[in-house]
Design a protein around this motif. Structure first.
Motif, short mmCIF file in Angstrom:
data_model
loop_
_atom_site.label_atom_id
_atom_site.label_comp_id
_atom_site.label_asym_id
_atom_site.label_seq_id
_atom_site.Cartn_x
_atom_site.Cartn_y
_atom_site.Cartn_z
N GLY A 122 0.80 -1.23 0.00
CA GLY A 122 0.00 0.00 0.00
C GLY A 122 0.83 1.27 0.00
N MET A 123 2.13 1.16 0.28
CA MET A 123 3.00 2.34 0.21
C MET A 123 3.25 2.75 -1.24
N LEU A 124 3.10 1.80 -2.16
CA LEU A 124 3.51 2.07 -3.55
C LEU A 124 2.61 3.06 -4.28
N PRO A 125 1.26 2.86 -4.26
CA PRO A 125 0.44 3.80 -5.03
C PRO A 125 0.58 5.25 -4.55
N GLU A 126 0.74 5.44 -3.24
CA GLU A 126 0.87 6.81 -2.73
C GLU A 126 2.30 7.33 -2.88
N GLY A 127 3.27 6.41 -2.71
CA GLY A 127 4.68 6.81 -2.88
C GLY A 127 4.88 7.43 -4.26
N ASN A 128 4.10 6.96 -5.21
CA ASN A 128 4.13 7.45 -6.58
C ASN A 128 3.90 8.97 -6.67
N ARG A 186 1.65 19.49 1.75
CA ARG A 186 1.05 18.23 1.27
C ARG A 186 2.12 17.13 1.16
N LYS A 187 3.29 17.54 0.69
CA LYS A 187 4.37 16.55 0.53
C LYS A 187 4.77 15.98 1.89
N ALA A 188 4.92 16.88 2.89
CA ALA A 188 5.34 16.43 4.23
C ALA A 188 4.30 15.49 4.83
N ALA A 189 3.00 15.83 4.65
CA ALA A 189 1.94 14.99 5.23
C ALA A 189 1.91 13.63 4.53
N LEU A 190 2.07 13.64 3.20
CA LEU A 190 2.03 12.37 2.46
C LEU A 190 3.23 11.49 2.83
N ALA A 216 4.83 11.47 5.64
CA ALA A 216 4.59 10.93 6.99
C ALA A 216 3.61 9.76 6.91
N LYS A 217 2.59 9.91 6.08
CA LYS A 217 1.57 8.86 5.97
C LYS A 217 2.19 7.58 5.42
N VAL A 218 2.97 7.74 4.35
CA VAL A 218 3.57 6.55 3.73
C VAL A 218 4.55 5.88 4.70
N GLN A 219 5.27 6.70 5.47
CA GLN A 219 6.17 6.11 6.49
C GLN A 219 5.37 5.34 7.54
#
Ligand code: BYC
Length: 331
Positions: A61-67, A77-81, A83-86
């Motif tokens: 599930g990290m892959l689609p958002e990591g994209n 937005r980048k910082a929040a995303l 953190a979410k992926v981590q």
């Protein structure tokens, strides 16, 4: 006397009836089952399968958002995303650890993922085409995950239940992050609103499929309910999700892509149209748009990380040898 078929994820375990009754009594008394406790082999297998699948889902599930990390529209937005992926990576690690307490090795679980033996959530085989997809994933996919995982905080297996408490707190931040992206787009320009609607159109049905097949087609559902691994059935959770999410779509001014969606006054919940189970099974069986790419990405990550695992093991070996030598010298 053995009672074959009474119990067990694959129906192959043979356990003494008195033992199974004692175990069920602990479950019924809401006692937590801990890793060193006696448990039916089927209970252990069910948990390894389910926790392993859950761990793989977090990691894939990290892959689609990591994209989208490099293409997030603002620094915030980048910082929040990021953190979410981590966080998702962290969830995968707690879950692998919980499965390891049952005797499954991390290498074995990874091999099962990479060879296609172990499943991961169908949802991650869909592509993230626009920034609105990141909003839709947070809102719908994490929203579905919370609906499914809050009851797992009361799962009968202690390490799984405890891991879920932290996971759910983090998922709640993820859901808000996604909904806030959708809110910004839905209140933006016509093009942004259209992008948000398009994301809802593509992610709605796959999100409903995340809850698994209808109860009548759920292989493990009844036994997992009896063992209180699951607290609600697939259909019950799907319904709760629909009832919570439709008003959120209305607040955004977006249309849920289901012409049959209708409030049912008598039941006090929404009726929905038919789910395309052929699509679900095709995706689960490897035929989704992104299945091949997802597994290829995980295989590459596993192979590229081989030197790190070897170095960590060599370091651990040397440390153990040094500690043993200093113990012997002190004796
Ligand atoms: N996708 O007997 P059933 C996340 C399989 S991560 C693929 O009802 P069960 C997130 C099922 O495995 C979200 N396969 O199974 C991460 C079984 O096949 P096998 C993941 C599915 O276990 C990053 C067969 O269908 N959450 O939220 O009683 C970013 C029959 O099903 C699916 C979890 O894993 C599916 N959707 O119930 C953002 C939660 N559904 O194994 C978000 C923990 C079913 O016999 N897991 N199958 O070959 C569960 O709660 C349950 O395992 C399920 C399925 C409700 C998923």
């Amino acid at each position: 006397m053995y009672s074959q078929g009474l119990i067990g994820a694959d129906g192959a375990t043979q356990e003494d009836e008195a033992f199974l009754d004692r175990f069920q009594a602990r479950i019924d008394a809401e006692e937590k089952i801990e890793p060193n406790d006696e448990m039916p082999a089927g209970y252990r297998r069910t948990l390894i399968r389910m926790i392993g699948q859950h761990a793989h889902s977090e990691i894939v599930g990290m892959l689609p958002e990591g994209n989208w990390i490099t293409r997030a529209p603002t620094l915030k937005r980048k910082a929040a995303l990021l953190a979410k992926v981590q966080d998702e990576g962290g969830h995968g690690l707690y879950l692998y650890c919980a499965a390891e307490t049952l005797g499954a090795s991390r290498d074995q679980m990874t091999e099962e993922l990479l060879t296609g033996k172990a499943k991961y959530s169908s949802i991650f085989n869909y592509p993230t085409l626009t920034w609105a997809d990141i909003g839709a994933i947070g809102w719908l996919v994490d929203g579905a995950a919370i609906m499914n995982q809050i009851p797992l905080c009361r799962s009968s297996f202690g390490p799984y239940a405890r891991a879920m408490i932290r996971v759910c707190k983090e998922e709640s931040f993820h859901q808000r992050q996604g909904y806030e992206i959708m809110l910004a787009l839905a209140n933006g320009s016509d093009a942004q609103k259209a992008m948000a609607q398009d994301a809802l159109n593509r992610w709605w049905w796959p999100s409903l499929m995340m809850f698994g097949p209808h109860d009548a087609d759920s292989t493990h559902g009844d036994q997992s309910m009896k063992w209180k691994i699951k607290r609600f059935t697939n259909d019950e959770l799907r319904q709760k999700f629909v009832d919570a999410t439709v008003p959120q779509a209305e607040f955004l001014g977006l249309t849920v892509p289901d012409p049959d969606l209708k409030w049912n006054e008598e039941r006090g919940s929404y009726d929905i149209g038919p789910i395309d189970w052929d699509e679900f099974w095709r995706v689960v069986g490897g035929g989704g748009i992104m299945n091949t790419e997802r597994i290829a990405a995980r295989t590459k990550a596993w192979e590229d990380g081989a030197w790190v695992r070897e170095a960590a093991l060599a370091h651990a070996r040397k440390r153990a040898e040094r500690q043993q030598a200093s113990r012997q010298a002190a004796e």
